[in-house]
Design a protein around this motif. Structure first.
Motif, short mmCIF file in Angstrom:
data_model
loop_
_atom_site.label_atom_id
_atom_site.label_comp_id
_atom_site.label_asym_id
_atom_site.label_seq_id
_atom_site.Cartn_x
_atom_site.Cartn_y
_atom_site.Cartn_z
N ALA A 1 -11.64 -4.60 0.17
CA ALA A 1 -11.07 -4.09 1.72
C ALA A 1 -12.29 -4.10 2.55
O ALA A 1 -12.96 -3.64 3.67
CB ALA A 1 -10.44 -3.42 1.77
N SER B 1 -14.77 6.60 0.79
CA SER B 1 -14.12 5.84 1.09
C SER B 1 -15.33 5.37 -0.52
O SER B 1 -16.22 6.25 -0.20
CB SER B 1 -14.05 4.83 2.18
OG SER B 1 -13.33 5.52 3.20
N GLU C 1 -10.03 7.09 0.12
CA GLU C 1 -9.78 5.39 0.71
C GLU C 1 -10.38 4.70 -0.71
O GLU C 1 -11.63 4.46 -0.96
CB GLU C 1 -10.13 5.10 1.57
CG GLU C 1 -9.15 5.70 2.97
CD GLU C 1 -9.79 5.33 4.35
OE1 GLU C 1 -10.42 3.69 4.40
OE2 GLU C 1 -10.35 5.89 5.41
N ASP C 2 -9.83 3.78 -1.32
CA ASP C 2 -9.93 2.96 -2.08
C ASP C 2 -10.28 1.91 -1.67
O ASP C 2 -9.17 1.22 -1.24
CB ASP C 2 -9.56 3.25 -4.06
CG ASP C 2 -10.01 1.94 -4.90
OD1 ASP C 2 -10.72 1.01 -4.32
OD2 ASP C 2 -9.14 2.36 -5.49
N ALA C 3 -11.24 1.76 -1.17
CA ALA C 3 -11.61 0.00 -0.66
C ALA C 3 -12.27 -0.23 -1.42
O ALA C 3 -13.18 -1.52 -0.64
CB ALA C 3 -12.29 0.50 0.62
N HIS D 1 -6.10 0.09 -0.79
CA HIS D 1 -6.45 -1.18 0.64
C HIS D 1 -5.98 -2.76 -0.49
O HIS D 1 -6.92 -3.36 -0.73
CB HIS D 1 -7.64 -0.99 1.67
CG HIS D 1 -7.33 -0.17 2.34
ND1 HIS D 1 -6.64 0.97 3.42
CD2 HIS D 1 -8.97 0.91 1.79
CE1 HIS D 1 -6.68 1.46 3.39
NE2 HIS D 1 -8.80 1.71 2.90
N PRO E 1 -5.75 -3.04 5.24
CA PRO E 1 -5.30 -1.87 5.54
C PRO E 1 -4.17 -0.91 5.20
O PRO E 1 -3.31 -0.97 5.29
CB PRO E 1 -5.78 -1.82 6.62
CG PRO E 1 -6.63 -3.09 7.04
CD PRO E 1 -5.87 -4.06 5.81
N CYS F 1 0.66 -0.98 -0.21
CA CYS F 1 0.45 -0.25 0.18
C CYS F 1 0.75 1.07 -0.30
O CYS F 1 2.17 1.40 0.45
CB CYS F 1 -1.30 -0.21 1.10
SG CYS F 1 -2.10 -1.73 1.06
N GLY G 1 -6.28 -7.30 7.79
CA GLY G 1 -6.98 -7.63 6.47
C GLY G 1 -7.94 -7.89 6.41
O GLY G 1 -8.06 -9.22 6.91
N TYR H 1 -16.54 1.61 -2.75
CA TYR H 1 -16.30 -0.03 -2.84
C TYR H 1 -16.67 -0.45 -3.93
O TYR H 1 -17.64 0.51 -5.25
CB TYR H 1 -17.26 -0.49 -1.38
CG TYR H 1 -16.51 -0.47 -0.16
CD1 TYR H 1 -15.68 -0.92 0.03
CD2 TYR H 1 -17.35 0.95 0.46
CE1 TYR H 1 -15.36 -1.24 1.39
CE2 TYR H 1 -16.74 0.89 1.81
CZ TYR H 1 -16.00 -0.29 2.64
OH TYR H 1 -15.46 0.59 3.79
N VAL I 1 -10.80 0.88 8.19
CA VAL I 1 -10.41 1.37 6.81
C VAL I 1 -11.89 1.93 6.84
O VAL I 1 -13.10 1.84 7.52
CB VAL I 1 -11.30 0.02 5.43
CG1 VAL I 1 -11.62 0.63 4.48
CG2 VAL I 1 -9.48 -0.77 5.71
N ALA I 2 -11.95 2.52 5.61
CA ALA I 2 -13.12 4.23 5.97
C ALA I 2 -13.28 4.82 7.10
O ALA I 2 -14.67 5.26 6.77
CB ALA I 2 -14.41 3.06 5.31
#
Ligand SMILES: Cc1ncc(COP(=O)(O)O)c(C=O)c1O
Length: 353
Positions: A156, A169, A151-153, A127, A132, A106, A267, A171, A162-163
């Motif tokens: 994740a 963020s 955040e590009d989750a 992530h 994370p 990351c 994670g 998803y 996260v987020a």
């Protein structure tokens, strides 16, 4: 991956939920989307969730919602799926690739800090593989320079930490993701009321009432059919993620770490990516043993033709990862016998280090 396996027990409920939507006659921005947004926000511990058409457009809308405009620079990794940087370019900004850390693949906060210029508007950590990114350190960099943290989750869903600290963020619910639907879907989550409001406006042609149009937006809505499926799967994600973690622990217990570099702990193991300087040999041995493998990501984004116009970046950690990473089978229902076969195929070609 074995998508059907993890879904089996829930398929009757998912089919019933789909038929209920058909019978309801409500297909766009109805009660299923509203309920899923509430349930997903509660599950993730954020105030607002906005369902959109896919994870790529979730990023596009999120970037615009935090104020990224044409001509801005946005710092992101080059070791990620193309959509991360594609979304930045799609809003007219320039992706500035920073290197990653050896340990977790990351964004490296120090590399991000070094890449900040007077034109930088935002930072987009990914992530990656469900691990994370170091959000505390990245938040500190953003706060020092007045930057938005997006955040590009996508990989994740359900990962701890996260987020929660980003401005926004995003998803993806692409079928292979940890939380998935039978097609495309995406989500924007944020604790900022203004970002949620702008995202809702942008997903609906820049309007809140279908009468007055305040921005040039998009037609980018999560639809009722997908929301209904996601509501069936959402309560199961935590259990699936626990099963993925148990499978990762079993790979370690079976001795896989004696011949290849293992993924970092923690994670949600969206992908189980190991590291070896003999990638081609391992992939061949796996294929011969009937074990599928995958390479994520063979050509990092700073080397993609579409970004050849950008100034060259020196990203040694990224380049090494792109040469050595190999994804081995990982899904919630993977059996011990399947994992034993994977480890046998890999150890068979590699002498213990
Ligand atoms: C890191 C990352 N960002 C963004 C996306 C885009 O999501 P989607 O395919 O739903 O547009 C994906 C997955 O495809 C992804 O892996």
């Amino acid at each position: 991956m074995d998508l059907q396996g993890q879904w089996t027990a829930l398929l009757p409920a998912a089919r019933a939920a789909l038929l209920d939507v058909v019978d309801s006659g409500r297909f766009i921005l109805g009660p299923q989307v509203a309920a899923f947004e509430q349930e997903a926000a509660a599950a993730l511990g954020v105030a607002h969730a906005v369902g959109v058409a896919n994870g790529t457009e979730a990023l596009v809308l999120a970037l615009r919602a935090v104020g990224v405009v044409p001509g801005d620079e946005v710092i992101c990794p080059a070791f990620t799926f193309y959509a991360t940087a594609e979304a930045i370019a799609a809003v007219g900004a320039t992706p500035v690739f920073a290197d990653i850390r050896v340990g977790d693949y990351c964004l490296d906060p120090a590399a991000v800090e070094a890449a900040v210029t007077s034109r930088t508007r935002a930072v987009v950590p990914v992530h990656l593989f469900g691990h994370p990114a170091d959000i505390s350190a990245l938040r500190a960099v953003c706060d020092r320079h007045g930057l938005a943290l997006v955040e590009d989750a996508a990989q994740a869903f359900g990962a701890a930490g996260v987020a929660l600290r980003g401005d926004v963020s995003t998803y993806s619910f692409f079928p292979t993701k940890n939380l998935a639907t039978f097609g495309d879907g995406g989500l924007i989550v944020t604790s900022r009321e203004d970002v949620a409001e702008t995202s809702r406006t942008l997903r609906f042609h820049g309007s809140r009432d279908k009468q007055t149009f305040t921005q040039v937006g998009y037609n980018s809505r999560l639809d009722e059919l997908h929301a209904a499926v996601l509501r069936v799967f959402l309560p199961a994600v935590a259990g699936w993620n626990t099963a993925r973690t148990a499978a990762a622990e079993r790979y370690r217990a079976l001795g896989l770490g004696e011949v290849v570099g293992l993924p970092p702990d923690g994670g949600v193991y969206h992908l189980y990516v190991v590291r070896t300087s003999s990638r081609a040999a391992v992939a061949d041995a796996c294929r011969a043993a009937g074990v599928a493998t995958g390479v994520y990501y063979a050509t990092p984004l700073h080397r993609q033709p579409v970004f050849a116009r950008l100034p060259p970046r020196d990203l040694p950690v990224t380049d090494a990862a792109a040469d050595q990473c190999l994804a081995l089978p990982m899904f919630p229902t993977i059996s011990e016998a399947q994992q034993v076969a994977v480890v046998a195929a890999v150890t068979g070609v590699l002498a213990p280090a």
